[in-house]
Write an enzyme that holds these catalytic residues in place. Structure first.
Site, PDB file in Angstrom:
ATOM      1  CD  GLU A   1      69.505  59.257 104.687  1.00  0.00           C
ATOM      2  OE1 GLU A   1      68.430  58.668 104.536  1.00  0.00           O
ATOM      3  OE2 GLU A   1      69.917  60.168 103.933  1.00  0.00           O
ATOM      4  CG  ASP A   2      68.655  55.417 102.921  1.00  0.00           C
ATOM      5  OD1 ASP A   2      69.404  56.384 103.144  1.00  0.00           O
ATOM      6  OD2 ASP A   2      68.051  55.279 101.837  1.00  0.00           O
TER       7      ASP A   2
ATOM      8  CG  ASP B   1      77.215  57.120  98.738  1.00  0.00           C
ATOM      9  OD1 ASP B   1      78.120  56.280  98.804  1.00  0.00           O
ATOM     10  OD2 ASP B   1      76.825  57.599  97.652  1.00  0.00           O
TER      11      ASP B   1
ATOM     12  CG  PHE C   1      73.620  51.404  93.962  1.00  0.00           C
ATOM     13  CD1 PHE C   1      73.782  52.739  94.301  1.00  0.00           C
ATOM     14  CD2 PHE C   1      72.333  50.912  93.789  1.00  0.00           C
ATOM     15  CE1 PHE C   1      72.684  53.578  94.450  1.00  0.00           C
ATOM     16  CE2 PHE C   1      71.228  51.749  93.934  1.00  0.00           C
ATOM     17  CZ  PHE C   1      71.401  53.078  94.258  1.00  0.00           C
TER      18      PHE C   1
ATOM     19  NE  ARG D   1      61.751  54.029  97.698  1.00  0.00           N
ATOM     20  CZ  ARG D   1      62.782  54.866  97.811  1.00  0.00           C
ATOM     21  NH1 ARG D   1      63.688  54.671  98.745  1.00  0.00           N
ATOM     22  NH2 ARG D   1      62.919  55.872  96.973  1.00  0.00           N
TER      23      ARG D   1
HETATM   24  P1  IMP Z   1      74.978  61.000 100.223  1.00  0.00           P
HETATM   25  O1  IMP Z   1      74.451  62.389 100.259  1.00  0.00           O
HETATM   26  O2  IMP Z   1      75.918  60.774  99.085  1.00  0.00           O
HETATM   27  O3  IMP Z   1      75.544  60.513 101.530  1.00  0.00           O
HETATM   28  O4  IMP Z   1      73.772  60.093  99.775  1.00  0.00           O
HETATM   29  C1  IMP Z   1      72.858  59.595 100.616  1.00  0.00           C
HETATM   30  C2  IMP Z   1      71.681  59.126  99.802  1.00  0.00           C
HETATM   31  O5  IMP Z   1      72.061  58.528  98.542  1.00  0.00           O
HETATM   32  C3  IMP Z   1      71.000  58.027 100.559  1.00  0.00           C
HETATM   33  O6  IMP Z   1      70.022  58.571 101.428  1.00  0.00           O
HETATM   34  C4  IMP Z   1      70.405  57.182  99.473  1.00  0.00           C
HETATM   35  O7  IMP Z   1      69.133  57.684  99.121  1.00  0.00           O
HETATM   36  C5  IMP Z   1      71.332  57.349  98.309  1.00  0.00           C
HETATM   37  N1  IMP Z   1      72.268  56.213  98.221  1.00  0.00           N
HETATM   38  C6  IMP Z   1      73.603  56.223  98.441  1.00  0.00           C
HETATM   39  N2  IMP Z   1      74.134  55.002  98.277  1.00  0.00           N
HETATM   40  C7  IMP Z   1      73.099  54.186  97.971  1.00  0.00           C
HETATM   41  C8  IMP Z   1      73.004  52.779  97.693  1.00  0.00           C
HETATM   42  O8  IMP Z   1      73.982  52.003  97.698  1.00  0.00           O
HETATM   43  N3  IMP Z   1      71.771  52.307  97.416  1.00  0.00           N
HETATM   44  C9  IMP Z   1      70.650  53.104  97.400  1.00  0.00           C
HETATM   45  N4  IMP Z   1      70.697  54.402  97.652  1.00  0.00           N
HETATM   46  C10 IMP Z   1      71.911  54.946  97.933  1.00  0.00           C
HETATM   47 MG    MG Z   2      67.969  58.406 101.234  1.00  0.00          MG
END
Ligand code: IMP
Ligand code: MG
Length: 171
Positions: free
Chosen positions: A94-95, A98, A147, A160
């Site tokens: 995963e990237d 968060d 962000f 991207r």
């Molecule tokens: P989570 O479910 O809140 O952990 O969100 C994960 C997803 O939110 C990641 O796979 C990203 O697609 C998106 N995301 C969260 N933070 C960022 C950021 O700083 N930049 C871009 N995408 C983000």
């Molecule tokens: Mg993502």
């Protein structure tokens, strides 16, 4: 746009992670990487090229419904895997982690498919944003609550393609 992580720093960290993963699994056993689309595809493509031929790949896509820079918390499966996971060593790629909601959902549905082992690799982690506790075995970089875009991560589907990670203006 402010550069947070230069591409040479990312490349050397990804190479380290690949070596760590290779060390952690018994020699000769297949390692199956599951890339979370779309954000994980750049990270995964560099990661697999630093690994040995025992690596295989598949792709899954989820949506958190979020169009803004805040995650909404609802997760929906958009594209499922092509092959089963039973008896395989699986790593979710995963990237960024968060709030942790996306990964918690993914870990739950993939664990239900009886992999031999299930781990997670994330290029980035923002621990201060966590809403649920989630285990991530391989983390590239821990960052502040900003962000970020680039190296697979987007804002409204843009940026991207950057080879580095940057903080979006005004963040
Ligand atoms: P989570 O479910 O809140 O952990 O969100 C994960 C997803 O939110 C990641 O796979 C990203 O697609 C998106 N995301 C969260 N933070 C960022 C950021 O700083 N930049 C871009 N995408 C983000
Ligand atoms: Mg993502």
């Amino acid at each position: 746009m402010n550069v947070l992580l230069r591409d040479d720093a990312i490349q050397s960290r990804v190479t380290e992670l690949a070596a760590e993963i290779e060390r952690d699994y018994p020699e000769g056993e297949e390692i199956h990487l599951v890339c979370v689309l779309k954000g994980g595809f750049v990270f995964m493509s560099d990661l697999i090229r630093a690994m040995t031929p025992r690596v295989t790949v598949d792709f899954i896509a989820v949506s958190s419904y979020a169009k803004s820079t805040k995650s909404s918390g609802e997760v929906r499966l958009l594209k499922d895997l092509d092959s089963g996971l039973e008896g395989r060593h699986v790593i979710i790629v995963e990237d960024i982690v968060d709030t942790g909601l996306t990964l918690t959902y993914l870990q739950d549905i993939l664990r239900a498919r009886s992999p031999k082992s299930l781990r997670t690799a994330c290029l980035l982690s923002k621990p201060s944003r966590r809403q649920v506790e989630v285990t991530v075995e391989y983390i590239g970089f821990t960052i502040e609550d900003r962000f970020v875009v680039g190296y697979g991560l987007d804002y409204a589907e843009k940026y991207r393609n950057l080879s580095y990670i940057a903080v979006l203006d005004g963040q």
